[in-house]
Design a protein around this motif. Structure first.
Motif, PDB file in Angstrom:
ATOM      1  N   TYR A 116       0.833  -1.205   0.000  1.00 12.45           N
ATOM      2  CA  TYR A 116       0.000   0.000   0.000  1.00 12.45           C
ATOM      3  C   TYR A 116       0.866   1.254   0.000  1.00 12.45           C
ATOM      4  O   TYR A 116       0.629   2.202  -0.765  1.00 12.45           O
ATOM      5  N   PHE A 117       1.895   1.291   0.837  1.00 15.18           N
ATOM      6  CA  PHE A 117       2.741   2.477   0.924  1.00 15.18           C
ATOM      7  C   PHE A 117       3.704   2.590  -0.260  1.00 15.18           C
ATOM      8  O   PHE A 117       4.125   3.691  -0.605  1.00 15.18           O
ATOM      9  N   GLU A 118       4.069   1.464  -0.850  1.00 15.10           N
ATOM     10  CA  GLU A 118       4.874   1.530  -2.074  1.00 15.10           C
ATOM     11  C   GLU A 118       4.098   2.275  -3.153  1.00 15.10           C
ATOM     12  O   GLU A 118       4.638   3.157  -3.833  1.00 15.10           O
ATOM     13  N   VAL A 119       2.828   1.927  -3.325  1.00 11.97           N
ATOM     14  CA  VAL A 119       1.985   2.598  -4.317  1.00 11.97           C
ATOM     15  C   VAL A 119       1.749   4.057  -3.925  1.00 11.97           C
ATOM     16  O   VAL A 119       1.802   4.966  -4.754  1.00 11.97           O
ATOM     17  N   TRP A 120       1.521   4.285  -2.624  1.00 16.42           N
ATOM     18  CA  TRP A 120       1.264   5.640  -2.125  1.00 16.42           C
ATOM     19  C   TRP A 120       2.446   6.564  -2.382  1.00 16.42           C
ATOM     20  O   TRP A 120       2.275   7.703  -2.853  1.00 16.42           O
ATOM     21  N   LEU A 121       3.650   6.084  -2.101  1.00 12.02           N
ATOM     22  CA  LEU A 121       4.843   6.887  -2.352  1.00 12.02           C
ATOM     23  C   LEU A 121       5.069   7.105  -3.847  1.00 12.02           C
ATOM     24  O   LEU A 121       5.479   8.181  -4.275  1.00 12.02           O
ATOM     25  N   ALA A 122       4.803   6.069  -4.629  1.00 11.60           N
ATOM     26  CA  ALA A 122       4.976   6.196  -6.080  1.00 11.60           C
ATOM     27  C   ALA A 122       4.037   7.257  -6.644  1.00 11.60           C
ATOM     28  O   ALA A 122       4.428   8.071  -7.494  1.00 11.60           O
ATOM     29  N   GLU A 123       2.795   7.266  -6.171  1.00 10.18           N
ATOM     30  CA  GLU A 123       1.834   8.260  -6.650  1.00 10.18           C
ATOM     31  C   GLU A 123       2.261   9.677  -6.271  1.00 10.18           C
ATOM     32  O   GLU A 123       2.166  10.604  -7.082  1.00 10.18           O
TER      33      GLU A 123
END
Length: 326
Positions: A116-123
């Protein structure tokens, strides 16, 4: 004077940052996966069962065995021995089953939050203004965010682990403090004095560690950049075209040495404090054993009480240290 004001300002900023991080992580967990709090509820109950099985039940078993050895009627006391053995084994089994189920459940949720945070940081990275994509300060901040979410804090699960540990330690403290105050009250100040001294040395080590992590943030970003570029086959043509392999290897080696230097310096600075904590712990244990042993020799407590006090003292100190460090 100015140095003290700066230190107080830094401590206040760190405290505020911790509060913001805790609030953010808890809100994300509650919104996305509230079942994580059920996991910690199960772990909390399992911990209380384990502590009761470790601290209280052996006292009754030992006292029953002593009574049998002293000539008390075997029929009644053997029945009690079997009962306490069954309670110890049963409670241990129940606590282990509950913990294993909760740990497996927590591992699944931890992996979910990592993604979840990998995607959040990427966004958030994709939404960053283009002018900041090559700005060293912005990149350092981004790297700190990545490491703060995963490495330093452990993510949502890491933060909630700290909260759960703090609450669990407080609950254990209340229980064992009551036992000690009733059975061997002078043991309490011995543990508190030991804790105060340990906390002083531990605070120094924590400060050294925080400063070291701040130094590592920029080094890790540069080191990771060159290392991953060298390992990525898609950059093979450019590396050969500009004959930059040797330069990149040297740069990687330089940053690696810087990183090792930071870890070495941190270990050297923390060494004296670690030795001092070992001395304090040894003195604390020695005084505790002497005092409780003296009470047992004077027959002011039973052999079972001796076992319970020793375990309670250990749990009390561990719990107080966990609360202070938490």
């Amino acid at each position: 004077m100015a140095k003290n004001e700066e230190q107080n300002k830094t401590a206040k900023e760190d405290s505020q940052a911790i509060k913001r991080t805790l609030k953010f992580m808890v809100s994300v967990a509650w919104k996305e996966k509230p079942s994580l709090f059920v996991v910690y509820g199960i772990l909390f109950v399992a911990q209380l069962i384990q502590k009761a099985q470790l601290v209280i039940l052996p006292k009754f078993l030992i006292d029953e065995l002593v009574l049998i050895l002293e000539g008390a009627p075997k029929d009644t006391h053997l029945h009690n021995v079997m009962l306490y053995v069954a309670l110890i084994c049963g409670s241990n089994l129940l606590a282990n089953v509950m913990s294993n189920v909760a740990f497996q459940w927590r591992s699944v949720l931890e992996e979910w939050f990592n993604e979840y945070f990998e995607v959040w940081l990427a966004e958030h990275t994709m939404q960053m203004d283009f002018e900041h994509t090559e700005d060293p300060d912005a990149l350092d901040q981004l790297n700190r965010a990545k490491e703060g979410i995963s490495w330093y804090s452990g993510g949502v699960v890491g933060v909630l682990n700290s909260v759960y540990t703090l609450i669990g330690n407080i609950a254990v403290l209340l229980g064992v403090s009551t036992i000690i105050l009733v059975t061997c009250p002078l043991l309490l100040p011995v543990q508190i004095i030991g804790l105060v001294l340990i906390s002083m040395f531990n605070a120094r080590n924590n400060k050294i560690e925080i400063e070291s992590y701040k130094d590592l943030a920029g080094i890790n970003r540069i080191f990771g950049y060159f290392l991953f570029q060298l390992a990525d086959f898609s950059y093979g043509k450019e590396i050969r075209l500009y004959d930059s392999a040797e330069m990149m290897l040297k740069k990687t080696d330089v940053e690696s040495r810087k990183m090792a230097g930071v870890w070495t310096t941190m270990a050297e600075k923390q060494c004296k404090n670690a030795w001092a904590m070992d001395v304090v712990n040894a003195a604390r244990d020695g005084i505790s054993y002497f005092y409780i042993g003296l009470l047992a020799l004077l027959k002011k407590i039973t052999v079972g009480d001796f076992s319970m006090c020793i375990t309670s003292a250990s749990e009390l100190y561990r719990g107080m240290l966990g609360v202070v460090q938490g």
